[in-house]
Design a protein around this motif. Sequence first.
Motif, PDB file in Angstrom:
ATOM      1  N   VAL A  37       0.832  -1.204   0.000  1.00 33.73           N
ATOM      2  CA  VAL A  37       0.000   0.000   0.000  1.00 33.73           C
ATOM      3  C   VAL A  37       0.868   1.256   0.000  1.00 33.73           C
ATOM      4  O   VAL A  37       0.615   2.208  -0.739  1.00 33.73           O
ATOM      5  CB  VAL A  37      -0.945  -0.026   1.229  1.00 33.73           C
ATOM      6  CG1 VAL A  37      -1.538   1.334   1.511  1.00 33.73           C
ATOM      7  CG2 VAL A  37      -2.051  -1.058   1.009  1.00 33.73           C
ATOM      8  N   ALA A  38       1.918   1.243   0.803  1.00 35.61           N
ATOM      9  CA  ALA A  38       2.791   2.421   0.872  1.00 35.61           C
ATOM     10  C   ALA A  38       3.417   2.702  -0.495  1.00 35.61           C
ATOM     11  O   ALA A  38       3.502   3.857  -0.924  1.00 35.61           O
ATOM     12  CB  ALA A  38       3.869   2.207   1.930  1.00 35.61           C
ATOM     13  N   LEU A  39       3.847   1.656  -1.187  1.00 37.31           N
ATOM     14  CA  LEU A  39       4.482   1.860  -2.491  1.00 37.31           C
ATOM     15  C   LEU A  39       3.470   2.336  -3.535  1.00 37.31           C
ATOM     16  O   LEU A  39       3.770   3.201  -4.360  1.00 37.31           O
ATOM     17  CB  LEU A  39       5.144   0.565  -2.972  1.00 37.31           C
ATOM     18  CG  LEU A  39       6.328   0.109  -2.115  1.00 37.31           C
ATOM     19  CD1 LEU A  39       6.844  -1.237  -2.603  1.00 37.31           C
ATOM     20  CD2 LEU A  39       7.441   1.137  -2.170  1.00 37.31           C
ATOM     21  N   HIS A  40       2.292   1.767  -3.489  1.00 39.96           N
ATOM     22  CA  HIS A  40       1.274   2.208  -4.444  1.00 39.96           C
ATOM     23  C   HIS A  40       0.827   3.624  -4.130  1.00 39.96           C
ATOM     24  O   HIS A  40       0.473   4.384  -5.019  1.00 39.96           O
ATOM     25  CB  HIS A  40       0.105   1.223  -4.450  1.00 39.96           C
ATOM     26  CG  HIS A  40       0.467  -0.067  -5.129  1.00 39.96           C
ATOM     27  ND1 HIS A  40       1.358  -0.955  -4.582  1.00 39.96           N
ATOM     28  CD2 HIS A  40       0.103  -0.587  -6.320  1.00 39.96           C
ATOM     29  CE1 HIS A  40       1.520  -1.972  -5.405  1.00 39.96           C
ATOM     30  NE2 HIS A  40       0.769  -1.782  -6.469  1.00 39.96           N
ATOM     31  N   ARG A  41       0.893   3.962  -2.865  1.00 41.11           N
ATOM     32  CA  ARG A  41       0.572   5.341  -2.497  1.00 41.11           C
ATOM     33  C   ARG A  41       1.611   6.303  -3.077  1.00 41.11           C
ATOM     34  O   ARG A  41       1.268   7.380  -3.557  1.00 41.11           O
ATOM     35  CB  ARG A  41       0.519   5.458  -0.973  1.00 41.11           C
ATOM     36  CG  ARG A  41       0.264   6.854  -0.480  1.00 41.11           C
ATOM     37  CD  ARG A  41      -0.264   6.841   0.930  1.00 41.11           C
ATOM     38  NE  ARG A  41      -0.257   8.146   1.555  1.00 41.11           N
ATOM     39  CZ  ARG A  41      -1.126   9.117   1.290  1.00 41.11           C
ATOM     40  NH1 ARG A  41      -2.055   8.914   0.378  1.00 41.11           N
ATOM     41  NH2 ARG A  41      -1.067  10.281   1.889  1.00 41.11           N
ATOM     42  N   ALA A  42       2.863   5.898  -3.044  1.00 40.35           N
ATOM     43  CA  ALA A  42       3.908   6.744  -3.647  1.00 40.35           C
ATOM     44  C   ALA A  42       3.575   6.991  -5.114  1.00 40.35           C
ATOM     45  O   ALA A  42       3.631   8.126  -5.601  1.00 40.35           O
ATOM     46  CB  ALA A  42       5.270   6.069  -3.516  1.00 40.35           C
ATOM     47  N   ALA A  43       3.224   5.915  -5.806  1.00 40.47           N
ATOM     48  CA  ALA A  43       2.904   6.048  -7.236  1.00 40.47           C
ATOM     49  C   ALA A  43       1.668   6.923  -7.429  1.00 40.47           C
ATOM     50  O   ALA A  43       1.624   7.774  -8.324  1.00 40.47           O
ATOM     51  CB  ALA A  43       2.679   4.665  -7.832  1.00 40.47           C
ATOM     52  N   TYR A  44       0.684   6.714  -6.589  1.00 39.37           N
ATOM     53  CA  TYR A  44      -0.549   7.507  -6.705  1.00 39.37           C
ATOM     54  C   TYR A  44      -0.263   8.990  -6.452  1.00 39.37           C
ATOM     55  O   TYR A  44      -0.696   9.870  -7.206  1.00 39.37           O
ATOM     56  CB  TYR A  44      -1.607   6.998  -5.713  1.00 39.37           C
ATOM     57  CG  TYR A  44      -2.752   7.969  -5.567  1.00 39.37           C
ATOM     58  CD1 TYR A  44      -3.731   8.061  -6.556  1.00 39.37           C
ATOM     59  CD2 TYR A  44      -2.821   8.826  -4.471  1.00 39.37           C
ATOM     60  CE1 TYR A  44      -4.762   8.990  -6.443  1.00 39.37           C
ATOM     61  CE2 TYR A  44      -3.849   9.748  -4.359  1.00 39.37           C
ATOM     62  CZ  TYR A  44      -4.810   9.825  -5.343  1.00 39.37           C
ATOM     63  OH  TYR A  44      -5.812  10.752  -5.241  1.00 39.37           O
ATOM     64  N   LEU A  45       0.481   9.277  -5.392  1.00 37.84           N
ATOM     65  CA  LEU A  45       0.739  10.684  -5.048  1.00 37.84           C
ATOM     66  C   LEU A  45       1.532  11.379  -6.149  1.00 37.84           C
ATOM     67  O   LEU A  45       1.285  12.535  -6.475  1.00 37.84           O
ATOM     68  CB  LEU A  45       1.488  10.774  -3.710  1.00 37.84           C
ATOM     69  CG  LEU A  45       0.689  10.368  -2.469  1.00 37.84           C
ATOM     70  CD1 LEU A  45       1.582  10.393  -1.230  1.00 37.84           C
ATOM     71  CD2 LEU A  45      -0.528  11.274  -2.265  1.00 37.84           C
ATOM     72  N   LEU A  46       2.491  10.644  -6.729  1.00 33.31           N
ATOM     73  CA  LEU A  46       3.272  11.245  -7.811  1.00 33.31           C
ATOM     74  C   LEU A  46       2.404  11.518  -9.040  1.00 33.31           C
ATOM     75  O   LEU A  46       2.699  12.400  -9.837  1.00 33.31           O
ATOM     76  CB  LEU A  46       4.451  10.340  -8.189  1.00 33.31           C
ATOM     77  CG  LEU A  46       5.639  10.461  -7.235  1.00 33.31           C
ATOM     78  CD1 LEU A  46       6.532   9.246  -7.315  1.00 33.31           C
ATOM     79  CD2 LEU A  46       6.436  11.724  -7.550  1.00 33.31           C
ATOM     80  N   TYR A  47       1.369  10.765  -9.168  1.00 30.44           N
ATOM     81  CA  TYR A  47       0.440  10.971 -10.284  1.00 30.44           C
ATOM     82  C   TYR A  47      -0.503  12.138  -9.970  1.00 30.44           C
ATOM     83  O   TYR A  47      -0.670  13.063 -10.760  1.00 30.44           O
ATOM     84  CB  TYR A  47      -0.356   9.683 -10.477  1.00 30.44           C
ATOM     85  CG  TYR A  47      -1.468   9.772 -11.496  1.00 30.44           C
ATOM     86  CD1 TYR A  47      -1.217   9.549 -12.852  1.00 30.44           C
ATOM     87  CD2 TYR A  47      -2.767  10.056 -11.101  1.00 30.44           C
ATOM     88  CE1 TYR A  47      -2.245   9.619 -13.771  1.00 30.44           C
ATOM     89  CE2 TYR A  47      -3.794  10.124 -12.011  1.00 30.44           C
ATOM     90  CZ  TYR A  47      -3.537   9.904 -13.361  1.00 30.44           C
ATOM     91  OH  TYR A  47      -4.545   9.979 -14.268  1.00 30.44           O
ATOM     92  N   GLU A  48      -1.057  12.110  -8.785  1.00 30.02           N
ATOM     93  CA  GLU A  48      -2.092  13.076  -8.413  1.00 30.02           C
ATOM     94  C   GLU A  48      -1.493  14.456  -8.102  1.00 30.02           C
ATOM     95  O   GLU A  48      -2.119  15.466  -8.363  1.00 30.02           O
ATOM     96  CB  GLU A  48      -2.849  12.522  -7.187  1.00 30.02           C
ATOM     97  CG  GLU A  48      -4.058  13.306  -6.764  1.00 30.02           C
ATOM     98  CD  GLU A  48      -5.151  13.387  -7.830  1.00 30.02           C
ATOM     99  OE1 GLU A  48      -5.174  12.504  -8.709  1.00 30.02           O
ATOM    100  OE2 GLU A  48      -5.944  14.353  -7.785  1.00 30.02           O
ATOM    101  N   HIS A  49      -0.304  14.474  -7.541  1.00 25.98           N
ATOM    102  CA  HIS A  49       0.302  15.765  -7.168  1.00 25.98           C
ATOM    103  C   HIS A  49       1.610  15.933  -7.948  1.00 25.98           C
ATOM    104  O   HIS A  49       2.654  16.260  -7.391  1.00 25.98           O
ATOM    105  CB  HIS A  49       0.573  15.808  -5.657  1.00 25.98           C
ATOM    106  CG  HIS A  49      -0.650  15.570  -4.842  1.00 25.98           C
ATOM    107  ND1 HIS A  49      -1.550  16.559  -4.541  1.00 25.98           N
ATOM    108  CD2 HIS A  49      -1.153  14.448  -4.301  1.00 25.98           C
ATOM    109  CE1 HIS A  49      -2.546  16.054  -3.827  1.00 25.98           C
ATOM    110  NE2 HIS A  49      -2.325  14.764  -3.666  1.00 25.98           N
ATOM    111  N   ARG A  50       1.491  15.637  -9.229  1.00 26.08           N
ATOM    112  CA  ARG A  50       2.642  15.602 -10.123  1.00 26.08           C
ATOM    113  C   ARG A  50       3.566  16.806  -9.980  1.00 26.08           C
ATOM    114  O   ARG A  50       4.755  16.670  -9.761  1.00 26.08           O
ATOM    115  CB  ARG A  50       2.103  15.574 -11.554  1.00 26.08           C
ATOM    116  CG  ARG A  50       2.802  14.630 -12.464  1.00 26.08           C
ATOM    117  CD  ARG A  50       1.902  14.350 -13.650  1.00 26.08           C
ATOM    118  NE  ARG A  50       0.532  14.079 -13.186  1.00 26.08           N
ATOM    119  CZ  ARG A  50      -0.504  13.817 -13.974  1.00 26.08           C
ATOM    120  NH1 ARG A  50      -0.346  13.803 -15.282  1.00 26.08           N
ATOM    121  NH2 ARG A  50      -1.693  13.570 -13.494  1.00 26.08           N
TER     122      ARG A  50
END
Length: 743
Positions: A212-225
């Motif tokens: 979850v933490a790693l997917h969150r990293a990917a998500y945050l980099l996408y959402e708050h590019r």
Amino acid sequence: MSAAITPAAQAEQTRLDGLYARVDRLRDEAAERLGEAGRRHVENDQERSQRDAETLLYRRRIALLDAVEEGLCFGRLDYIDPAEAPMYLGRIGVHAEGGEQLLVDWRSEAGRRFYLATAASPAGVRRRRHLHTKGRRLRSLNDEVLDLDAAADSGSSIGSEGALMAALDAARTGTMQDIVATIQAEQDRIIRAPLEGVMIVDGAPGTGKTAVALHRAAYLLYEHRERLKRQGVLIIGPGKQFLRYISEVLPGLAETDVLLRTPSQLVPGIVADRPETEAVAAVKGRSVMAGVVASAVADRQVVPREPLPVDFEGHELWLRPEKITAARDAARETGLTHNEARETFHKRVIADLATQYADVIGEDPLGGENLLGLADRAQFAVEIASDPVIRGQIEELWPELTAEELLEDLFASRDRIASAAAVLRKEDRALLLRAPGGWSEADVALLDEAAEHLGEVERAVRAGGPSAEQIAYAQDVLTIAAGSASFDFEDEESELLQATDVIDEFWLGERQVDERFVSVAERAAADRRWIFGHVIVDEAQELSPMEWRALLRRCVTRSFTVAGDLAQAAGPAALVGQAPASWAEVFKGLDLDWRVERLTVSYRTPKEIMNVAVRVLDAIGVDAPRPRSVRESGHEPWLWVAGDDVDRVVEEQVAAERRIVGEGSVAVVATAERAAGLAGIAGAAVLTVKQAKGLEFDSVIVVDPDALAATGLRNLYVALTRATKRLGVVAPDKPVFPGAEVL
Ligand SMILES: Nc1ncnc2c1ncn2[C@@H]1O[C@H](COP(=O)(O)OP(=O)(O)OP(=O)(O)O)[C@@H](O)[C@H]1O
């Protein structure tokens, strides 16, 4: 189902072929542009940086397209409303040349429906389809029908965890796999939680905290590019083995602006390989050490007890305690770091020496006023300042120091420790004493703390690097602004602005928009003072208070995802019986607000193994709910009482397990002493608990569990929860740890 033979599978394969053809085209275009940019002639710096930026952009685009090649598209949603076209979900978003969306990025808001729709709350979704691919070929389909009416009509079953179970049953390869295809609703909520604030993701072993933490990293980099691509994301994991294990996941998730580090890698240039006992490390990790470091710095700002003679041009001048005290107070009052304030100290002391000198040689033989004026004194000050012997004498009183010098001197001296660490008990102070030479893991946070007090060292700045450029620039600006002012005698309060003050104000902003031809991760890795947009801490229960301080400095906005499980704490503090019992205890004194999200389902540990592990958990006694296993493996944990033959039995059992799990992974987990004796066994990774932390294997053999329990029940708990399928225990005698009774 064999994908090749059904019309549905055939149709999906055709769709996949079209998607890959589009991705190939995009890759070719990027490669063409990259080639063009590389060949372009540039006339000046501006054109060069433009070309470098384009080169970087196309390189990244190609790397991204390569990274998503495997499993590009993994899902499809069909809706109850027939007017709504099916949605295909993948690792990235892909558009056709005409703009039509062919593939929806899993991180997008639209993609979220894939994870949240359930039979109980289908949200307009009729069917969720998982596509399992190998290379570019479809291997199988897995359908979950979520709409009750449609299910009744088609005779299909409602919902199905087939895709999840298939993922969980797959053999473990030694690197972590992403879970984009099967993220569960409780995990999705955490992955997509707002960027702001400190979120603790608490959960038992195997509940997917790391995933979850790693997917969150990917998500945050996408959402708050915009924000995060400039500042980057820092991920902290417990050990190098663990970082290797997870490192494959992020490029797979198509993100590269992430720096992966262990806490002991936080200070660039420091290699923390000096061994140290847990007792020493535990003392060094305590929050009182912040005060010890501060005192150690203050102790290096020395006032001599007696006046010290200084020889200048054959005249005897004096370093006078009261003047040195005034200079030290003035330097401290600047609020600058030790090295920055040093200039103030030196100037004041030199000014006093210049005054003494002027008093001597400007004395009016007729008894009138001193014959020398301010300009003469300023000239003397310059001359005194350039006298290397005098500078050396003043330097003794307020030396320029690196963090390494400070701590090396401190730990090598019983007297220095006694002075700086008076708050520690005598026996703890004794633990700090050691000969110089190398750094331990626990030293790193202390070095970081010391560097904060000391500030930049001119020597290092002069050695080059980007910060030197910036400082030189600011120094120029300030030199112009400050005119010819040098030493101030009359106005005790006035201070020359130092370049480094101003740099603190604008430097962070400036250097982070400075688009160079290196990635954010590379720049951040080389810069101790890099400020990240978000920090993810995995296995957070292992961090000491001093390490938390170092991490909090790296994200001033306090945007953190903290994944951990207090019952698994096995760091130095735990080993000396000081493991925190609650998150409140972990963050005590850190002035931090946080919230806790709990994961409750263990995806790794099957019911049979959990049955043993929860008994250890109960005995540990932390305030955490018992985890629920999502599946059974069909294999009961086994026990082998081996007497004096432990090593031989382990070796034989590794061979047996190897045959059973085939391609899968086998690990042996043991105390450090046993692990050393077992090292080199063919067919298995032999690990200590510390090394096994966060990892998982198809089959795990725990050696001498009572010996592990003697080092802390938490250690045993970690060891018992590493297996995805099979757990074996080899013990010299019948084990007695809590849970042994069900083996
Ligand atoms: N939604 C999911 N779909 C498929 N696999 C999953 C899912 N969630 C977790 N897993 C798998 O479960 C296993 C355990 O996950 P992970 O390592 O993230 O757990 P953890 O909570 O960090 O464990 P530990 O506390 O032991 O470090 C991994 O193989 C992970 O891929």
